[in-house]
Design a protein around this motif. Structure first.
Motif, PDB file in Angstrom:
ATOM      1  N   PHE B 168      -7.558   5.085  -9.486  1.00 44.06           N
ATOM      2  CA  PHE B 168      -7.148   4.413  -8.268  1.00 44.06           C
ATOM      3  C   PHE B 168      -8.129   3.291  -7.621  1.00 44.06           C
ATOM      4  CE2 PHE B 168      -4.407   7.089  -5.214  1.00 44.06           C
ATOM      5  CZ  PHE B 168      -3.778   7.435  -6.259  1.00 44.06           C
ATOM      6  N   GLU B 169      -9.462   3.325  -8.138  1.00 47.89           N
ATOM      7  CA  GLU B 169     -10.211   2.256  -7.938  1.00 47.89           C
ATOM      8  C   GLU B 169     -10.052   1.219  -8.831  1.00 47.89           C
ATOM      9  OE1 GLU B 169     -14.274   3.410  -7.687  1.00 47.89           O
ATOM     10  OE2 GLU B 169     -14.806   1.800  -6.260  1.00 47.89           O
ATOM     11  N   ALA B 170      -9.676   1.509 -10.230  1.00 46.49           N
ATOM     12  CA  ALA B 170      -9.543   0.399 -11.065  1.00 46.49           C
ATOM     13  C   ALA B 170      -8.269  -0.474 -10.782  1.00 46.49           C
ATOM     14  CB  ALA B 170      -9.547   0.818 -12.242  1.00 46.49           C
ATOM     15  N   ALA B 171      -7.299   0.212  -9.974  1.00 48.31           N
ATOM     16  CA  ALA B 171      -6.023  -0.384  -9.557  1.00 48.31           C
ATOM     17  C   ALA B 171      -6.066  -0.961  -8.101  1.00 48.31           C
ATOM     18  CB  ALA B 171      -4.957   0.732  -9.498  1.00 48.31           C
ATOM     19  N   GLY B 172      -7.627  -1.051  -7.644  1.00 49.35           N
ATOM     20  CA  GLY B 172      -7.459  -1.688  -6.440  1.00 49.35           C
ATOM     21  C   GLY B 172      -6.999  -0.724  -5.133  1.00 49.35           C
ATOM     22  N   LEU B 173      -6.753   0.588  -5.484  1.00 46.46           N
ATOM     23  CA  LEU B 173      -6.477   1.366  -4.331  1.00 46.46           C
ATOM     24  C   LEU B 173      -7.538   1.750  -3.851  1.00 46.46           C
ATOM     25  CD1 LEU B 173      -3.341   3.036  -6.309  1.00 46.46           C
ATOM     26  CD2 LEU B 173      -3.377   1.064  -4.422  1.00 46.46           C
ATOM     27  N   ASP B 174      -7.612   2.575  -2.457  1.00 51.52           N
ATOM     28  CA  ASP B 174      -8.696   3.317  -2.130  1.00 51.52           C
ATOM     29  C   ASP B 174      -8.794   4.599  -2.868  1.00 51.52           C
ATOM     30  OD1 ASP B 174     -10.513   4.700  -0.590  1.00 51.52           O
ATOM     31  OD2 ASP B 174      -9.359   4.832   1.221  1.00 51.52           O
ATOM     32  N   PRO B 175      -9.940   4.702  -3.293  1.00 47.72           N
ATOM     33  CA  PRO B 175     -10.110   5.944  -4.027  1.00 47.72           C
ATOM     34  C   PRO B 175      -9.973   7.384  -3.351  1.00 47.72           C
ATOM     35  CG  PRO B 175     -12.157   4.732  -4.283  1.00 47.72           C
ATOM     36  CD  PRO B 175     -11.067   3.886  -3.646  1.00 47.72           C
ATOM     37  N   GLU B 176     -10.232   7.061  -2.120  1.00 44.54           N
ATOM     38  CA  GLU B 176     -10.593   8.368  -1.234  1.00 44.54           C
ATOM     39  C   GLU B 176      -9.197   8.729  -0.557  1.00 44.54           C
ATOM     40  OE1 GLU B 176     -12.789  10.531  -1.637  1.00 44.54           O
ATOM     41  OE2 GLU B 176     -13.827   9.145  -2.856  1.00 44.54           O
ATOM     42  N   THR B 177      -8.238   7.893  -0.571  1.00 43.07           N
ATOM     43  CA  THR B 177      -6.652   7.974   0.062  1.00 43.07           C
ATOM     44  C   THR B 177      -5.730   8.543  -0.875  1.00 43.07           C
ATOM     45  OG1 THR B 177      -7.676   6.487   1.457  1.00 43.07           O
ATOM     46  CG2 THR B 177      -5.359   7.091   1.699  1.00 43.07           C
ATOM     47  N   PRO B 178      -5.171   9.428  -0.884  1.00 44.74           N
ATOM     48  CA  PRO B 178      -4.287   9.942  -1.851  1.00 44.74           C
ATOM     49  C   PRO B 178      -3.025   9.832  -1.106  1.00 44.74           C
ATOM     50  CG  PRO B 178      -4.810  11.831  -0.613  1.00 44.74           C
ATOM     51  CD  PRO B 178      -5.946  10.971  -0.310  1.00 44.74           C
ATOM     52  N   PRO B 179      -1.610   9.416  -1.700  1.00 48.01           N
ATOM     53  CA  PRO B 179      -0.452   9.177  -0.904  1.00 48.01           C
ATOM     54  C   PRO B 179       0.140  10.225  -0.128  1.00 48.01           C
ATOM     55  CG  PRO B 179      -0.084   9.775  -3.284  1.00 48.01           C
ATOM     56  CD  PRO B 179      -1.606   9.837  -3.248  1.00 48.01           C
ATOM     57  N   GLU B 180       0.456   9.780   0.999  1.00 47.05           N
ATOM     58  CA  GLU B 180       0.921  10.667   2.217  1.00 47.05           C
ATOM     59  C   GLU B 180       2.186  10.712   2.019  1.00 47.05           C
ATOM     60  OE1 GLU B 180      -0.350  11.495   5.289  1.00 47.05           O
ATOM     61  OE2 GLU B 180      -2.286  11.698   4.237  1.00 47.05           O
ATOM     62  N   THR B 181       3.038   9.811   1.531  1.00 45.30           N
ATOM     63  CA  THR B 181       4.504  10.037   1.763  1.00 45.30           C
ATOM     64  C   THR B 181       5.084   9.740   0.400  1.00 45.30           C
ATOM     65  OG1 THR B 181       4.851   7.651   2.156  1.00 45.30           O
ATOM     66  CG2 THR B 181       4.513   9.071   4.062  1.00 45.30           C
ATOM     67  N   TRP B 182       6.437   9.813   0.181  1.00 44.81           N
ATOM     68  CA  TRP B 182       7.047   9.697  -1.183  1.00 44.81           C
ATOM     69  C   TRP B 182       6.975   8.168  -1.434  1.00 44.81           C
ATOM     70  CZ3 TRP B 182      12.545  12.452  -1.180  1.00 44.81           C
ATOM     71  CH2 TRP B 182      12.321  13.844  -1.366  1.00 44.81           C
ATOM     72  N   GLU B 183       7.107   7.112  -0.428  1.00 41.22           N
ATOM     73  CA  GLU B 183       7.004   5.940  -0.757  1.00 41.22           C
ATOM     74  C   GLU B 183       5.739   5.397  -1.192  1.00 41.22           C
ATOM     75  OE1 GLU B 183       8.724   4.595   2.972  1.00 41.22           O
ATOM     76  OE2 GLU B 183       9.421   6.492   2.522  1.00 41.22           O
ATOM     77  N   GLU B 184       4.705   5.907  -0.527  1.00 40.44           N
ATOM     78  CA  GLU B 184       3.291   5.707  -1.043  1.00 40.44           C
ATOM     79  C   GLU B 184       3.049   6.032  -2.185  1.00 40.44           C
ATOM     80  OE1 GLU B 184       1.231   5.794   3.380  1.00 40.44           O
ATOM     81  OE2 GLU B 184       0.354   6.880   1.767  1.00 40.44           O
ATOM     82  N   MET B 185       3.696   7.360  -2.710  1.00 41.68           N
ATOM     83  CA  MET B 185       3.012   7.726  -4.041  1.00 41.68           C
ATOM     84  C   MET B 185       3.721   6.804  -5.144  1.00 41.68           C
ATOM     85  SD  MET B 185       3.643  11.631  -5.695  1.00 41.68           S
ATOM     86  CE  MET B 185       5.190  11.353  -6.181  1.00 41.68           C
ATOM     87  N   ALA B 186       5.081   6.507  -4.852  1.00 42.30           N
ATOM     88  CA  ALA B 186       5.545   5.624  -5.671  1.00 42.30           C
ATOM     89  C   ALA B 186       5.282   4.658  -5.780  1.00 42.30           C
ATOM     90  CB  ALA B 186       7.327   5.441  -5.379  1.00 42.30           C
ATOM     91  N   GLU B 187       4.544   3.773  -4.756  1.00 38.55           N
ATOM     92  CA  GLU B 187       3.802   2.669  -4.756  1.00 38.55           C
ATOM     93  C   GLU B 187       2.709   2.501  -5.510  1.00 38.55           C
ATOM     94  OE1 GLU B 187       3.682   1.210  -0.742  1.00 38.55           O
ATOM     95  OE2 GLU B 187       5.871   1.169  -0.501  1.00 38.55           O
ATOM     96  N   MET B 188       1.855   3.470  -5.083  1.00 41.18           N
ATOM     97  CA  MET B 188       0.541   3.500  -5.710  1.00 41.18           C
ATOM     98  C   MET B 188       0.747   3.938  -7.331  1.00 41.18           C
ATOM     99  SD  MET B 188      -1.443   6.064  -2.835  1.00 41.18           S
ATOM    100  CE  MET B 188      -2.282   5.257  -1.393  1.00 41.18           C
TER     101      MET B 188
END
Lengths: 295, 439
Positions: B168-188
């Motif tokens: 997650f960190e390498a992809a520029g995402l917040d490593p401590e925040t997992p996806p909450e919704t379907w859209e977020e999961m797909a985007e992440m």
């Protein structure tokens, strides 16, 4: 009078000699067959209730069962894919390791190793060969710059993948029979044909191959039995999936009997398999045997 | 050794019937011995990673130490399907086990086969009756019918989301925040895929082994339950179910964040450990194995939501089998109570990642400090609040298989989700009709 007594004694003697085999065959072959046939006319009982007689209803269900036909077709492809390939490969390997080459014992052992591995262990190894991201095959393809294949997860590839593994497993086993047969061919034949100036090619097709015919027949029957009998590696590799792409007859019987608790339908499929095998056996006795020259 | 002992006993019995008084005396001594120890046989499955057979053997040995009058022969029998087969064949061979751990959703089939008895028939004291109510109600959904308790939760799970914080960190995402919704999961997932230059997949959801289970999670997140409580009807071709399958398929097709084709249940954990995927959906039963082997920072979260959060429960229950003596039934009950007692449930949860099956288990010192030190251990339990019963119906094998095939057909592009689910509905209906007749 005396003669008649002796005759009868011989008859009893003969019957007694047959008895052990008859008892074994009856208990483990005929009785189950008859029981299976009877079961196929019933519906399973609910909560210990007796099964209900429904005549040919299970057979009607079978005719309409799309999955059954898919499974039967899969099994045919599987047989056509495994039998000729593994026999040809076995013969090739046997000819190779029968020749005088350095490290012959080692090569023989290497060819035979897959055979002694338990099927479940072999399948477990192959599952990791086939695994799409981390598997050996895709890593090799990746090293060549090719994109990987989802070997077991793509319905177009899955059955082929299972076939490849079976060939790998069986060829070494059949090789042993060919090797034994090759070594029993008298060397005089080779010497004689060398004197005549026969080419190696025609020596193989005119002498070696016909002499190997009984072995080929034996191996063929074994390969055929294996093609119908296969069930174990499906448990590990695919469980018949994806979407029944690798489901084979015996696995389907197993599923019906033990996963679906539908023993009577499983019995129905079994009866159909038995009928087909009976036809094959008749062909073997009437056609193939007549064309095979035993030494 | 037991078999040999009983053989000797049998032949002794025969001879004593022939009138040998001395041997009859011996026999009496022998049967006294047999009475002194109640022998139980149980089959159990392992469906996740780790050396769980060792854990079970250890527990059984400890139990036998504490209860010298009971001996338990615990037989590992493969995955859930294999174990059911072993138990059922043992019954047919007249060697029925007294108890077993089987799939919680086997309940309807076991009833149909007339193989099990309700715990209510065996419990006697008020204390024992209270014990029946000591488990999480969510876990009892698959174990109770008509107010009777047939299954006691043991190795129970929900599906959780494992994510690789480093990825997650390498992809520029917040490593401590997992996806909450379907859209977020797909985007992440798509973000990870892109950032890794196609080296790493975003998310993997296994689609062999138990595809219906994963699908049930998607459907439930979309607010849809796939079956009725009586186990007599299924609703596979509902618009919400179709939408759920469409989303699953879109992860590979549209978002290109999940590999094409089916994803193998058995090798997925290894995929995650080798960082070939940044997220995976898997049973919480894998948690300890992942924790022991992960060379990167990972987190565990509840599954993402659409209309609501949701996961089916899963895993194995204890069952009592028909045909054992009263004495054996009580010995079996003693064993099951011991195995599911809060301290053991806590230890089992720590060893495996499976849930502590009762609220009391999470109140033990051991599990409390474990959860404090390793918060992911509590995710499965917290998710229970959003859980639903696992897909269980009569003719369960056939009904599940129909759904499995539909999921796989859609994921491999052989059919559209709608077509596939319509076909599954038709197949399931036919199977249930066959059941209704045999009833």
């Amino acid at each position: 009078m005396v003669i008649q007594n002796a005759d009868r004694r011989m008859q009893i003697y003969g019957a007694l000699l047959l008895l052990p085999a008859a008892v074994l065959l009856g208990t483990f072959a005929y009785l189950p067959t008859v029981a299976t046939l009877i079961n196929s006319f019933f519906l399973p009982g609910f909560r210990g209730a007796p099964p209900e007689f429904v005549g040919l209803e299970n057979y009607a269900m079978l005719v309409e069962d799309v999955t059954f036909w898919k499974v039967a077709r899969n099994n045919l492809i599987y047989a056509l894919g495994t039998i000729p390939t593994s026999i040809a490969l076995a013969l090739g390997m046997a000819l190779f390791v029968n020749a005088r080459l350095p490290g012959r014992g080692f090569v023989r052992m290497a060819y035979f190793t897959p055979t002694i591995l338990p099927m479940i262990a072999a399948a477990n190894i192959w599952m990791f060969f086939y695994a799409p991201q981390i598997g050996l095959f895709n890593k090799l393809l990746g090293a060549l710059g090719l994109s990987g294949v989802n070997w077991l997860g793509d319905p177009g590839m899955a059955l082929t993948s299972v076939i490849v593994m079976t060939v790998w497993k069986e060829a070494g086993f059949f090789m042993i029979f060919y090797l034994a047969a090759l070594q029993s061919i008298p060397p005089e034949l080779k010497e004689a044909s060398d004197l005549e100036g026969t080419s190696r090619w025609s020596f193989f097709w005119r002498v070696t191959f016909p002499l190997l015919m009984p072995t080929t027949l034996f191996v063929l029957i074994n390969a055929l039995i294996n093609a119908v009998r296969v069930v174990d590696h499906l448990f590990i590799l695919t469980k018949g999936g994806p979407n029944n792409a690798t489901n084979l007859l015996l696995y389907y019987v197993y599923e019906n009997a033990f996963s679906f608790f539908d023993r009577t339908y499983a019995a129905t499929i079994t009866v159909v398999i038995l009928l087909v095998l009976a036809v094959v056996a008749t062909l073997k006795f009437t056609v193939l045997d007549r064309r095979t020259h035993y030494q | 050794m037991n078999a040999r002992f009983s053989l000797v006993k049998d032949s002794l019995a025969k001879r004593s019937r022939m009138g040998a008084a001395a041997l009859a005396g011996l026999l009496a001594a022998g049967s006294l011995n047999a009475q002194a120890q109640t022998e139980l046989t149980m089959y159990y499955p392992v469906a996740v990673g780790g050396a769980l057979t060792d854990v079970i053997d250890g527990l059984v040995a400890e139990f036998e130490n504490e209860h010298p009058d009971i001996s338990v022969d615990a037989i590992y029998a493969g995955n859930y399907d294999d174990t059911r087969v072993r138990a059922m064949s043992a019954i047919e061979a007249g060697e029925a086990p007294q108890l077993s751990v089987l799939f919680s959703i086997d309940l309807f089939d076991l009833l149909e086969q007339d193989a099990i008895i309700a715990f209510d028939e065996v419990v006697e004291s008020e204390e024992e009756r209270e014990w029946l109510d000591s488990f999480y109600p969510g876990l009892m959904e698959n174990g109770r019918i008509d107010g009777q308790t047939y299954g006691i939760p043991f190795q129970r799970s929900t599906i959780v989301l494992y994510w690789n914080k480093d990825a997650f960190e390498a992809a520029g995402l917040d490593p401590e925040t997992p996806p909450e919704t379907w859209e977020e999961m797909a985007e992440m997932a798509a973000a990870v895929r892109e950032a890794s230059g196609g080296e790493q997949w975003g998310v993997m959801v296994p689609s062999t082994g138990y595809p219906y289970w994963m699908f049930q999670a998607f459907a439930f997140q979309d607010g849809h339950r796939l079956m009725n409580e009586e186990g007599t009807e299924v609703y596979f071709d509902d618009p919400a179910a179709i939408e759920a399958l469409e989303y699953w398929v879109s992860l590979a097709e549209e978002h290109e964040a999940m590999p094409d084709g089916t994803i193998e249940w058995g090798t997925l954990r290894q995929n995650f450990l080798e960082e070939s995927t940044a997220m995976m959906w898997h049973s919480t039963g894998n948690l300890t194995a992942v924790r022991n082997d992960a060379s990167f920072d990972f987190g565990v979260a509840m599954l993402p939501m659409k209309e609501q959060r949701g996961s089916p429960t899963g895993g194995g229950n204890f069952y009592l089998f028909k045909g054992s003596s009263e004495e054996e039934q009580h010995a079996a009950l003693t064993f099951i109570r011991w195995m599911t007692a809060p301290e053991r449930a806590a230890a089992w949860s720590i060893e495996t990642g499976y849930m502590g099956v009762s609220p009391a288990a999470y109140e033990t010192q051991a599990l409390q400090s474990y959860v404090e030190e390793f918060p992911p251990a509590a995710v499965a339990r917290d998710q229970l609040e959003h859980a639903t019963a696992e897909l269980a119906t009569y003719q369960g094998g056939r009904v599940r298989r129909a759904l499995d095939n539909a999921v796989q057909a859609a994921l491999t592009g052989q059919m559209s989700p709608e077509e596939a689910l319509k076909q599954a509905q038709a197949e399931a209906d036919a199977a249930l009709r066959r059941y209704a007749r045999s009833r």
